[in-house]
Scaffold this motif. Structure first.
Motif, PDB file in Angstrom:
ATOM      1  N   GLU A 175       0.823  -1.211   0.000  1.00 48.39           N
ATOM      2  CA  GLU A 175       0.000   0.000   0.000  1.00 48.39           C
ATOM      3  C   GLU A 175       0.856   1.260   0.000  1.00 48.39           C
ATOM      4  O   GLU A 175       0.513   2.262  -0.617  1.00 48.39           O
ATOM      5  CB  GLU A 175      -0.932  -0.016   1.212  1.00 48.39           C
ATOM      6  N   ALA A 216      -5.053  -0.542   4.697  1.00 48.65           N
ATOM      7  CA  ALA A 216      -4.102  -0.788   3.607  1.00 48.65           C
ATOM      8  C   ALA A 216      -4.693  -1.736   2.569  1.00 48.65           C
ATOM      9  O   ALA A 216      -4.525  -1.534   1.358  1.00 48.65           O
ATOM     10  CB  ALA A 216      -2.802  -1.365   4.175  1.00 48.65           C
ATOM     11  N   ARG A 219      -7.123   0.054   0.326  1.00 50.12           N
ATOM     12  CA  ARG A 219      -6.420   0.947  -0.601  1.00 50.12           C
ATOM     13  C   ARG A 219      -5.715   0.179  -1.710  1.00 50.12           C
ATOM     14  O   ARG A 219      -5.624   0.659  -2.853  1.00 50.12           O
ATOM     15  CB  ARG A 219      -5.428   1.807   0.180  1.00 50.12           C
ATOM     16  N   VAL A 220      -5.198  -0.997  -1.390  1.00 49.79           N
ATOM     17  CA  VAL A 220      -4.587  -1.835  -2.423  1.00 49.79           C
ATOM     18  C   VAL A 220      -5.643  -2.243  -3.445  1.00 49.79           C
ATOM     19  O   VAL A 220      -5.428  -2.152  -4.659  1.00 49.79           O
ATOM     20  CB  VAL A 220      -3.932  -3.085  -1.792  1.00 49.79           C
TER      21      VAL A 220
END
Length: 420
Positions: A175, A216, A219-220
């Motif tokens: 991320e 994270a 968001r990835v």
């Protein structure tokens, strides 16, 4: 000799750049700079849209807990409190670029998860130090491939079966650097290769990981969902959308909710993905956020919640569910002209969809009772965008027709009772 606590040196990066006090709850902005949560939240709540330390305009106002730094501060604080620090000591230093290259070189050959976990922790510390560090990592040959293969080969029956603590570190390192990868299409192809199941590992982190790791993960997913095919693959991964919907519960931290909403906005662009979200109860989940009276709900959360609802309203089944939720429609009316111009546009689009396009009488009645007509008239007089003005005009026609119909019915009854 008695130690005098007044002369203990506090490591500089334990101090908040705003308050200059030791941070109690360190959180990072998208610029990579870390602040104490209370200090940066006040800064953002006052309407600022820049990073106080760098003065960069913020692409996002999301704040992410810096768990690594929080642990370091806790260890240092405990040692001070217990009298173990007889002389000023610095915490473990950030590794150099040369050291990180060596760590990456050895990473793929390590078979013990503890060794890999330690290496990843050091790399993550390096990545979070600066934007330049993140760019350097993104450019290193084979680094991203190694991380994605860690995720893809982590399932049962594969050569490596890592626990979720290891997977958390992999996802958080990914991320931190994904936005700096230049070849986004190659990145997507790597993630969605049929012989790897990277999404299964991300799902595991969403189910079992820490708050920071869940953010994270979202968001990835948002980063790799850069075309219709990848969005659908993610949407159709079993249990993945359910876990993303859990992120947007009002009981979660605002940073978790924002990450979840941003990811849902990206993934739900294809019609098939939106339909699946509606079936999974996305309308009800987002309605809770919109109706939530909690004053701590940020402007960004409100805007994104309304955006998700707007996307759901573009389908017939989505509009139908919205119309069935009277409290939700009333809450949407209240957001018009109250939060921001962005929120107003999303709210008006939803109301226009259910009242004008769908012509739902129940929704029209709720809007009227919630003082919606007054807000529509105010919108017509405001400096809103042409598209919002047109939608307001369309809705005004609906309410005028309804009003005339009511008056006509009233006059007929009156004439029948009291003929002239």
């Amino acid at each position: 000799m008695v130690r005098d606590d007044l002369y203990i040196t506090v490591p500089s990066f334990f101090r908040c750049p705003i308050s200059l006090d030791v941070m109690k709850s360190p959180v990072s902005l998208c610029t990579g700079v870390t602040y104490d949560r209370s200090s940066i939240q006040r800064w953002l709540d006052n309407g600022n849209n820049t990073c106080p330390a760098t003065m960069q305009v913020l692409d996002s106002k999301e704040i992410v807990p810096n768990r690594t730094l929080q642990r370091l501060i806790q260890i240092w604080s405990d040692s001070v409190r217990k009298g173990r620090v007889d002389s000023p000591e610095s915490p473990p230093s950030v590794p150099s670029l040369h050291q990180v290259k060596d760590l990456i070189k050895d990473l793929s050959s390590q078979t013990e998860s503890n060794s890999s976990l330690e290496s990843l922790s050091k790399i993550l510390c390096f990545a979070r130090e600066s934007e330049e560090n993140r760019k350097s990592l993104a450019r290193m040959d084979g680094f991203i491939v190694t991380l994605v293969e860690f995720l893809g080969n982590a399932g049962e029956g594969t050569c490596r079966n890592y626990n979720h603590h290891f997977l958390e570190q992999v996802v958080m390192v990914l991320e931190s650097v994904l936005s700096k990868v230049e070849e986004q299409e190659q990145l997507r192809d790597l993630f969605l290769k049929t012989d790897l199941d990277s999404l299964a590992s991300i799902l595991q982190v969403l189910q079992q990981g820490s708050t920071e790791a869940k953010i994270a993960s979202a968001r990835v997913l948002e980063t790799i969902a850069n075309d219709a095919e990848s969005k659908l693959i993610i949407a159709e991964k079993e249990n993945l959308l359910e876990e993303l919907l859990k992120l947007i519960s009002p009981e979660n931290e605002s940073s978790v909710i924002e990450a979840g909403l941003s990811c849902l906005i990206r993934i739900s662009m294809p019609k098939r993905a939106r339909s699946k979200l509606v079936q999974l109860g996305a309308i009800k989940s987002v309605a809770k956020l919109i109706s939530d009276p909690n004053p701590s709900s940020t402007v960004s959360i409100t805007e994104k919640s309304l955006k998700v609802m707007e996307m759901m309203s573009s389908s017939k089944e989505g509009r139908s569910q919205i119309c069935d939720d009277v409290a939700c429609i009333a809450a949407i009316v209240q957001k018009v002209l109250k939060v921001s111009s962005v929120a107003t546009e999303h709210a008006v689009t939803i109301l226009w969809s259910v009242c004008y396009l769908f012509r739902d009488q129940k929704a029209q009645d709720v809007v009227a009772k919630a003082n919606g007509l007054t807000k529509i008239l105010l919108l017509m007089q405001s400096n809103c965008s042409p598209s919002v003005r047109q939608m307001a005009a369309d809705m005004l026609k609906i309410f005028r027709v309804n009003s005339k119909s009511c008056l006509s019915s009233y006059d007929t009854k009156t004439t029948h009772i009291m003929p002239f």
